[in-house]
Design an enzyme around this catalytic site. Structure first.
Site, PDB file in Angstrom:
ATOM      1  N   PRO A  93      54.966  49.993   6.260  1.00 29.79           N
ATOM      2  CA  PRO A  93      54.644  51.364   6.342  1.00 29.79           C
ATOM      3  C   PRO A  93      53.862  50.959   4.573  1.00 29.79           C
ATOM      4  O   PRO A  93      53.586  50.278   5.041  1.00 29.79           O
ATOM      5  CB  PRO A  93      56.049  51.182   5.551  1.00 29.79           C
ATOM      6  CG  PRO A  93      56.702  50.446   5.507  1.00 29.79           C
ATOM      7  CD  PRO A  93      55.861  49.437   6.499  1.00 29.79           C
ATOM      8  N   ASP A  94      52.847  52.553   4.668  1.00 30.07           N
ATOM      9  CA  ASP A  94      52.215  52.624   4.181  1.00 30.07           C
ATOM     10  C   ASP A  94      52.618  53.088   2.541  1.00 30.07           C
ATOM     11  O   ASP A  94      53.780  53.841   1.847  1.00 30.07           O
ATOM     12  CB  ASP A  94      51.399  53.944   3.926  1.00 30.07           C
ATOM     13  CG  ASP A  94      49.538  54.385   3.517  1.00 30.07           C
ATOM     14  OD1 ASP A  94      49.798  53.466   2.031  1.00 30.07           O
ATOM     15  OD2 ASP A  94      49.500  55.061   3.749  1.00 30.07           O
ATOM     16  N   PHE A  95      52.536  51.820   2.175  1.00 28.49           N
ATOM     17  CA  PHE A  95      53.855  51.392   0.507  1.00 28.49           C
ATOM     18  C   PHE A  95      53.521  52.645  -1.121  1.00 28.49           C
ATOM     19  O   PHE A  95      54.200  52.769  -1.472  1.00 28.49           O
ATOM     20  CB  PHE A  95      53.778  50.386  -0.036  1.00 28.49           C
ATOM     21  CG  PHE A  95      54.718  49.220  -0.588  1.00 28.49           C
ATOM     22  CD1 PHE A  95      55.023  50.016  -1.749  1.00 28.49           C
ATOM     23  CD2 PHE A  95      55.228  49.215   0.912  1.00 28.49           C
ATOM     24  CE1 PHE A  95      55.789  49.548  -2.191  1.00 28.49           C
ATOM     25  CE2 PHE A  95      56.513  47.756   0.305  1.00 28.49           C
ATOM     26  CZ  PHE A  95      57.308  48.490  -1.608  1.00 28.49           C
ATOM     27  N   ARG A  96      52.112  53.401  -0.742  1.00 28.60           N
ATOM     28  CA  ARG A  96      51.414  53.806  -1.926  1.00 28.60           C
ATOM     29  C   ARG A  96      51.055  55.054  -1.720  1.00 28.60           C
ATOM     30  O   ARG A  96      51.477  56.224  -2.929  1.00 28.60           O
ATOM     31  CB  ARG A  96      51.107  53.004  -3.287  1.00 28.60           C
ATOM     32  CG  ARG A  96      51.624  51.946  -3.745  1.00 28.60           C
ATOM     33  CD  ARG A  96      50.369  51.072  -4.900  1.00 28.60           C
ATOM     34  NE  ARG A  96      49.817  51.363  -4.460  1.00 28.60           N
ATOM     35  CZ  ARG A  96      48.245  51.614  -5.012  1.00 28.60           C
ATOM     36  NH1 ARG A  96      48.475  50.808  -6.533  1.00 28.60           N
ATOM     37  NH2 ARG A  96      47.472  51.641  -5.144  1.00 28.60           N
ATOM     38  N   ASN A 167      45.313  46.187   1.378  1.00 29.33           N
ATOM     39  CA  ASN A 167      46.670  46.386   1.701  1.00 29.33           C
ATOM     40  C   ASN A 167      47.328  45.629   0.746  1.00 29.33           C
ATOM     41  O   ASN A 167      47.213  44.308   0.677  1.00 29.33           O
ATOM     42  CB  ASN A 167      46.927  46.576   3.329  1.00 29.33           C
ATOM     43  CG  ASN A 167      46.181  46.714   4.120  1.00 29.33           C
ATOM     44  OD1 ASN A 167      46.401  48.072   3.534  1.00 29.33           O
ATOM     45  ND2 ASN A 167      45.853  46.914   5.169  1.00 29.33           N
ATOM     46  N   ASP A 169      50.243  44.386   2.336  1.00 25.39           N
ATOM     47  CA  ASP A 169      51.198  43.403   2.911  1.00 25.39           C
ATOM     48  C   ASP A 169      51.204  41.896   3.817  1.00 25.39           C
ATOM     49  O   ASP A 169      51.591  41.207   4.379  1.00 25.39           O
ATOM     50  CB  ASP A 169      51.252  44.646   3.677  1.00 25.39           C
ATOM     51  CG  ASP A 169      50.072  44.603   4.676  1.00 25.39           C
ATOM     52  OD1 ASP A 169      49.746  43.375   4.693  1.00 25.39           O
ATOM     53  OD2 ASP A 169      49.991  44.841   6.025  1.00 25.39           O
ATOM     54  N   HIS A 186      44.356  45.681  -4.460  1.00 20.11           N
ATOM     55  CA  HIS A 186      45.214  46.504  -4.864  1.00 20.11           C
ATOM     56  C   HIS A 186      46.410  44.965  -4.637  1.00 20.11           C
ATOM     57  O   HIS A 186      47.328  45.253  -4.655  1.00 20.11           O
ATOM     58  CB  HIS A 186      45.522  47.792  -3.840  1.00 20.11           C
ATOM     59  CG  HIS A 186      44.746  48.865  -3.637  1.00 20.11           C
ATOM     60  ND1 HIS A 186      44.733  50.052  -3.263  1.00 20.11           N
ATOM     61  CD2 HIS A 186      44.238  48.912  -5.158  1.00 20.11           C
ATOM     62  CE1 HIS A 186      44.293  50.650  -3.440  1.00 20.11           C
ATOM     63  NE2 HIS A 186      42.822  50.092  -4.506  1.00 20.11           N
TER      64      HIS A 186
END
Ligand SMILES: [Zn+2]
Length: 382
Positions: A93-96, A167, A169, A186
């Site tokens: 999932p796109d965390f932010r 990302n 991840d 990031h």
């Protein structure tokens, strides 16, 4: 993220000095070092001054044109800039980023406002919501995508200068890119640190995972302060390496491949304008991105991508998923079979590791049916 004051700060830029590693890296790899240095200086000045000749390098503004350029052997310093879109097919999932449905699900955490969950000051006082969310979103499996392995192939062929990822991840690392190949703009979940400035003890992903899935808030075993994954929160600086490497890498870049990002978060997005004016730029994304209107250029965001105007001469947009785009490009390069083999081999390896881990977790306890959660690997045609 609409308010730029909430973005990670970039003041560090002036404080940092260039890494000495860069020199040694170049002297060992180039026989024609003189030429390369001249190219580098020319590109550096022209991009700094907004000057320079805009040479047309691609014979055609298509994926075929890009493939012919790579195969010509003139392309030796490819930079990949990647975002959440390259990991969606891995189920990450796109965390932010807002707009992914994530922020809509945060009500239960009683936050003063949704972004607080990634705000460093809030986190230090109330770490619980962040770790609850991390537990909820923790990927069941870290399995890189075709796109990640395509970048690994660029590395193996000696033409990847660097991958700049937004990302967190760690899938680039799982795919085989190493610390030196990567700028994790990031931050990353790969490592964590004690938040105390006097301590800063480092912790591994495994350690953090165990804490996330227990009900404990991760605390440093040396000083009892909080331990935080090394992802960049709002109110924190980007890693210093982002700025030092950026200055060395982009003037040297001879092909920029942007994948799975809509280029909306600064300062990451403005990197596309740091390559020389002749450097071709390929976007592989579900929609066009990076097209900046001329007014934005005046505010220092640089000129944007130009795929369609009469003046377009170097930007190519391939509208597809990142995996499909990389497969299509690999096909044109004559690398498709090799890429599919690599993906198959690596995924099999990850599946068998997962099975082993699950088996050891279940040892002693009743074997649970959940161990069959990994879907079988689709067989590539032979
Ligand atoms: Zn500590």
């Amino acid at each position: 993220m609409s308010d730029s004051s909430e973005l990670p700060k970039s003041e560090k830029e002036e404080e940092v000095t260039p890494e000495p590693e860069e020199q040694s890296d170049d002297s060992s790899e180039d026989e024609a070092a003189g030429d390369t240095d001249m190219d580098f200086l020319r590109n550096l000045f022209s991009s700094a001054l907004g000057l320079g000749s805009a040479e047309k390098v691609l014979d055609e503004l298509t994926l075929d044109g890009v493939a012919r350029y790579i195969n010509s052997g003139k392309c030796k310093n490819i930079i990949c800039m990647v975002g959440a879109g390259i990991s969606t097919s891995a189920g990450i999932p796109d965390f932010r980023s807002p707009g992914t449905g994530l922020y809509a699900n945060l009500q239960k955490y009683n936050l003063p406002y949704p972004e607080a969950i990634f705000q460093i000051d809030y986190f230090k006082k109330h770490p619980e919501p962040f770790f609850a969310l991390a537990r909820e979103l923790y990927p069941g499996q870290f399995k890189p995508t075709i796109c990640h392995y395509f970048m690994k192939m660029l590395k193996d062929k000696g033409i990847l200068r660097r991958c700049y990822t937004q990302n967190i991840d760690t899938l680039e690392r799982v795919a085989g890119l190493e610390g030196d190949d990567l700028i994790e703009a990031h931050g990353t979940f790969y490592t964590s640190h004690c938040v105390s400035f006097c301590c800063r003890k480092e912790y591994s992903l495994e350690w953090m995972k165990e804490k996330i899935f227990s009900d404990d808030i991760p605390k440093c075993d040396k000083c009892s302060s909080l331990v935080k994954p090394d992802i960049v929160f709002f109110g924190e600086n980007l890693p210093a390496r982002f700025f030092t490497s950026m200055k060395m890498d982009f003037p040297r870049c001879d092909l920029l491949i942007v994948m799975g990002t809509s280029l909306q978060v600064q300062p990451f997005a403005s990197l596309v304008s740091r390559v020389s004016k002749s450097c071709p730029r390929l976007l592989i994304n579900m929609e066009k991105a990076g097209q900046v209107n001329p007014m934005m250029g005046l505010f220092g965001f640089g000129e944007g991508m130009d795929f369609d105007s009469d003046k377009a001469y170097r930007d190519v947009a391939h509208i597809s998923t990142c995996d499909d785009g990389c497969l299509a490009l690999a096909d044109l390069l004559g690398w498709k079979e090799e890429l599919e083999e690599l993906v198959k081999k690596e995924h099999t390896k990850i599946d068998s590791q997962d099975a082993k881990e699950k088996a050891s977790e279940n040892k002693g306890a009743t074997a649970k049916a959940s161990s069959a959660s990994a879907p079988p690997e689709p067989k590539a045609e032979e």
